[in-house]
Design an enzyme around this catalytic site. Structure first.
Site, mmCIF file in Angstrom:
data_model
loop_
_atom_site.group_PDB
_atom_site.id
_atom_site.type_symbol
_atom_site.label_atom_id
_atom_site.label_comp_id
_atom_site.label_asym_id
_atom_site.label_seq_id
_atom_site.Cartn_x
_atom_site.Cartn_y
_atom_site.Cartn_z
ATOM 1 N N GLY A 138 4.227 -0.654 27.477
ATOM 2 C CA GLY A 138 3.310 -0.732 26.369
ATOM 3 C C GLY A 138 2.774 -2.142 26.024
ATOM 4 O O GLY A 138 1.893 -2.301 25.303
ATOM 5 N N CYS A 156 -23.307 9.280 40.216
ATOM 6 C CA CYS A 156 -24.492 10.059 39.653
ATOM 7 C C CYS A 156 -23.747 10.627 38.066
ATOM 8 O O CYS A 156 -24.221 11.780 37.916
ATOM 9 C CB CYS A 156 -24.947 10.770 40.327
ATOM 10 S SG CYS A 156 -25.755 10.015 41.675
HETATM 11 N N1 LLP Z 1 6.754 3.799 30.686
HETATM 12 C C1 LLP Z 1 6.473 4.951 30.462
HETATM 13 C C2 LLP Z 1 7.310 6.085 30.275
HETATM 14 C C3 LLP Z 1 5.152 5.162 30.406
HETATM 15 O O1 LLP Z 1 4.515 6.584 30.402
HETATM 16 C C4 LLP Z 1 3.996 4.036 30.684
HETATM 17 C C5 LLP Z 1 2.702 4.397 30.812
HETATM 18 C C6 LLP Z 1 4.628 3.015 31.024
HETATM 19 C C7 LLP Z 1 6.142 2.725 31.015
HETATM 20 C C8 LLP Z 1 3.946 1.472 31.177
HETATM 21 O O2 LLP Z 1 2.871 1.195 30.189
HETATM 22 P P1 LLP Z 1 2.148 -0.153 30.227
HETATM 23 O O3 LLP Z 1 3.304 -1.302 30.049
HETATM 24 O O4 LLP Z 1 1.527 -0.296 31.463
HETATM 25 O O5 LLP Z 1 1.273 -0.033 29.059
HETATM 26 N N2 LLP Z 1 -4.221 4.542 32.286
HETATM 27 C C9 LLP Z 1 -4.007 3.830 30.956
HETATM 28 C C10 LLP Z 1 -2.625 3.434 30.631
HETATM 29 C C11 LLP Z 1 -1.669 4.701 30.717
HETATM 30 C C12 LLP Z 1 -0.152 4.566 30.452
HETATM 31 C C13 LLP Z 1 0.678 5.687 30.795
HETATM 32 N N3 LLP Z 1 2.088 5.409 30.583
HETATM 33 C C14 LLP Z 1 -4.929 2.760 30.762
HETATM 34 O O6 LLP Z 1 -5.841 2.400 31.788
HETATM 35 O O7 LLP Z 1 -5.110 1.917 29.946
#
Ligand code: LLP
Length: 429
Positions: free
Chosen positions: A244, A356
């Site tokens: 996150g 589209c």
């Molecule tokens: N760990 C778990 C359990 C997760 O569900 C996620 C992301 C991460 C780690 C990694 O999160 P990050 O460090 O990348 O924020 N498609 C969305 C983001 C969805 C993230 C889902 N889970 C976007 O483009 O912002």
């Protein structure tokens, strides 16, 4: 020119008005490999990893960084992080398969899936990866197959955060994780079944640029760990704070101060672990975006410039089939006119794709230099959830990916061709 200069930090560079990415001309890249094109910097991924790892290791000896493969699962990207020493956070059997194929050993893979099928559980058991359970039902079905050597429970720390509702993965409205009472039941059941080694996990959400939500949630998670420890005599080999960690997408946004982040998070961690007598567990994080987002640009060529009585449109060859984040979350991605970096930003455009649907825009009301057909745009911060979320919608073959490795370019994913659109299909008789 002044406006653009502010966002041009490594690996971006302005050489006489042309955008260079990790030392390579984006204009030449587009000529050689065509567009839309994802270009990834190996050096930037490495430095992102090293910066994060050393900031954490500075404050605590036992640290592990798991890369959340969902952000970008190109095998070359996985391999770079495997070589750096990262672990891997997988959410599907497919990601486990890709990690194993790339060279991650099972002990370096943590599976955190949700709504997991029985045959998938069997695959995970056979693959010998560590499973982080997301429900009592999943645990029950897992324990029917085996008592794993090591098991982790994803706890809902009741505090969520994230850049968009879709990306908040803890708190009242989320499907993820076990609430504390159920987490206690899960550890008790696993212990009864003969599991001996344990971890505990949470994931607050995605795209968080402040430290506070992590602190609140980690405090709650460690409180749960204490209860599990006290009531069940369970010791934890690791505490996983999830991913996150946000990155700045807008020029005016400040990056997360890693020194402060590490200091605050780990001093809370160390003091609670000592207070609760939790021993010396590993402290784990699992970032996706932080490691790969700014290590990639999406290059897209301008097909059309179109004026209506109300709007000015720049029509490019990448739409939400190529990069869905702006359409799906309203996300901001900075865009540079890659062949006109020294030109004044004098127009306001909507940058739209070939799909589209009216929602197909990479940017709205964006200040850019006067754009002409044939210009090249670079969409920044495209490395996380860019290609990974792309599709063949509107029957458009997916983009190619190029890796820049020490100044040399390697095609790491071929551009899909029309044949790929019918691959696997059968014409019904
Ligand atoms: N760990 C778990 C359990 C997760 O569900 C996620 C992301 C991460 C780690 C990694 O999160 P990050 O460090 O990348 O924020 N498609 C969305 C983001 C969805 C993230 C889902 N889970 C976007 O483009 O912002």
């Amino acid at each position: 020119m002044v406006k653009n200069v502010q966002v041009l930090s490594e690996p971006l560079e302005n050489r006489k008005g042309t955008l260079y990415f990790d030392g390579v001309s984006t204009v030449e890249l587009a000529e050689t490999y065509d567009t839309p094109l994802y270009v990834v910097s190996e050096n930037r991924i490495r430095s992102n990893y090293q910066r994060l790892y050393s900031a954490l290791a500075h404050n605590y000896e036992k640290v592990k960084v798991y890369y959340a493969a969902k952000a970008n699962s190109n095998m070359s990207v996985l391999k770079i992080l495997e070589k750096e020493g990262a672990g891997l956070d997988a959410v599907s059997p497919g990601e486990v398969f890709m990690a194993l194929t790339t060279g991650f050993t099972p002990d370096r893979i943590l599976f955190t899936g949700t709504s997991v099928r029985n045959d998938e559980l069997k695959f995970l058991v056979d693959s010998k990866v560590t499973v982080n359970v997301d429900s009592l039902s999943q645990l029950d079905r897992l324990l029917k197959l085996t008592a794993p050597k090591i098991l982790s429970v994803r706890v809902n720390p009741e505090i969520g955060a994230g850049h968009h509702d879709h990306c908040i993965t803890a708190g009242k409205n989320t499907k993820f994780g076990l609430w504390e009472d159920d987490a206690l039941k899960a550890y008790a059941a696993a212990k009864r079944a003969g599991v001996e080694r344990f971890g505990i996990h949470m994931h607050v959400g995605s795209g968080i640029l402040e430290v506070e939500p992590f602190l609140l949630a980690l405090d709650k998670l460690l409180g749960t760990a204490e209860k599990v420890h006290d009531k069940l005599g369970i010791n934890f080999e690791f505490v996983d704070m999830g991913g996150g960690l946000g990155v700045p997408y807008k020029p005016e946004e400040k990056p997360l101060d890693l020194t402060v982040f590490s200091e605050k998070v780990l001093s809370l961690f160390k003091s609670k672990v000592a207070e609760y007598g939790l021993g010396e567990p590993f402290f784990c994080v699992e970032p996706g975006r932080y490691l790969v987002s700014d290590a990639c640009v999406l290059l897209t060529a301008v097909n059309t410039v179109k004026m209506t009585p109300y709007r000015k449109f720049v029509g490019v060859d990448a739409g939400f089939n190529t990069l869905v984040r702006p359409t799906m979350y309203g996300s901001y991605h900075h865009i540079l006119a890659a062949n006109r970096l020294n030109a004044k930003e004098q127009e306001t455009y909507d940058v739209v794709g070939p799909i589209c649907e009216s929602g197909d825009a990479l940017a709205k009301d964006r200040r850019l230099p006067k754009i002409e057909e044939g210009d090249l745009l670079a969409v920044l911060n495209a490395g996380a959830y860019g290609f990974a979320m792309s599709s063949q919608y509107n029957a458009r073959p997916r983009a190619a990916e190029v890796l820049v490795r020490n100044g040399k370019c390697v095609l790491v994913r071929e551009r899909e061709q029309l044949d790929d659109l019918v691959a696997g299909q059968r014409m019904a008789e």
